[in-house]
Enzyme design. Structure first.
Site, PDB file in Angstrom:
ATOM      1  N   CYS A   8       0.826  -1.211   0.000  1.00  0.00           N
ATOM      2  CA  CYS A   8       0.000   0.000   0.000  1.00  0.00           C
ATOM      3  C   CYS A   8       0.862   1.265   0.000  1.00  0.00           C
ATOM      4  CB  CYS A   8      -0.914  -0.005   1.221  1.00  0.00           C
ATOM      5  SG  CYS A   8      -2.279   1.171   1.093  1.00  0.00           S
ATOM      6  N   ASP A 131      -6.193  -3.190  11.465  1.00  0.00           N
ATOM      7  CA  ASP A 131      -5.025  -2.315  11.534  1.00  0.00           C
ATOM      8  C   ASP A 131      -4.854  -1.838  12.971  1.00  0.00           C
ATOM      9  OD1 ASP A 131      -2.865  -0.811  10.739  1.00  0.00           O
ATOM     10  OD2 ASP A 131      -4.023   0.705   9.664  1.00  0.00           O
TER      11      ASP A 131
END
Length: 223
Positions: A8, A131
């Site tokens: 990412c 996360d």
């Protein structure tokens, strides 16, 4: 099931090419101005063309409005929207209906209480990304390089596919996968030499380590 590896916060042609050549399944592009990985729409358009069909294109947004998502659709034509803000279940449903794309909902985790929102999101989202919860004074919700306690996911009963993120790097990804049994891993700061600056060698090392951990677990299951 094959492990999904997502790189990412890609922002240059060189590092995107490295991720593609190394076998990333997903490549993530950040559209959130406070992030050091934020892309302009034109940069997103160029990188999206480069990615072509070699990996799934993921657009990361944070509480974005419809106009912003319209612009991202036009520029990147993402395969998946990664919603990394405080989007409600209703907002997830609206985005799926309006844009016709799968949504991955990021769920910040610090304690077991943070998992209480899962049933609602699981009813609408196509996948979940766990996360690390950002500190209260943080200017962005992710990409901060801190892991959470993976043992919080040990007894997780979730029918949806899920990925793990937060503080991952080549040296700890195998342990994260062993503890969480996640179907995918997502890395950003763990393959950077400085905030927002991806390192090609670190990208390759991370993907190698993730794949090696999968090979090892498959060998053990066969025995």
């Amino acid at each position: 099931m094959s492990l999904l590896v997502k790189i990412c916060g890609l922002s240059t042609r060189e590092t995107l090419q490295t991720a593609l050549d190394a076998g990333a399944d997903m490549v993530g592009f950040v559209f959130f101005p406070p992030s050091p990985r934020h892309l302009s729409l034109e940069a997103g358009r160029e990188l999206g063309r480069q990615a072509k069909q070699r990996a799934l294109k993921v657009a990361l947004t944070v509480d974005a409005d419809d106009a912003t998502l319209d612009n991202i659709m036009d520029a990147l034509s993402p395969d998946i929207f990664q919603l990394h803000g405080k989007e409600s279940v209703a907002r997830l449903r609206d985005i799926k209906q309006r844009f016709g794309r799968p949504v991955m909902k990021a769920v910040p985790v610090a304690t077991s209480a943070d998992l209480a929102a899962l049933p609602g999101y699981a009813a609408v989202a196509d996948s979940i990304l766990f996360d690390a919860r950002a500190p209260k004074d943080a200017t962005r919700p992710g990409g901060l390089g801190e892991p959470f306690d993976w043992h919080l996911l040990e007894n997780l009963d979730l029918k949806l596919p899920y990925m793990v993120s937060g503080g991952l790097h080549a040296d700890n990804v195998a342990e994260a996968l062993r503890v969480t049994r996640a179907g995918g891993v997502d890395v950003s700061s763990g393959v950077e030499s400085a905030p927002g600056v991806k390192d090609p060698e670190m990208i390759k090392a991370f993907i190698r380590a993730a794949r090696a951990s999968q090979d090892t677990s498959q060998e053990l299951s066969v025995r």
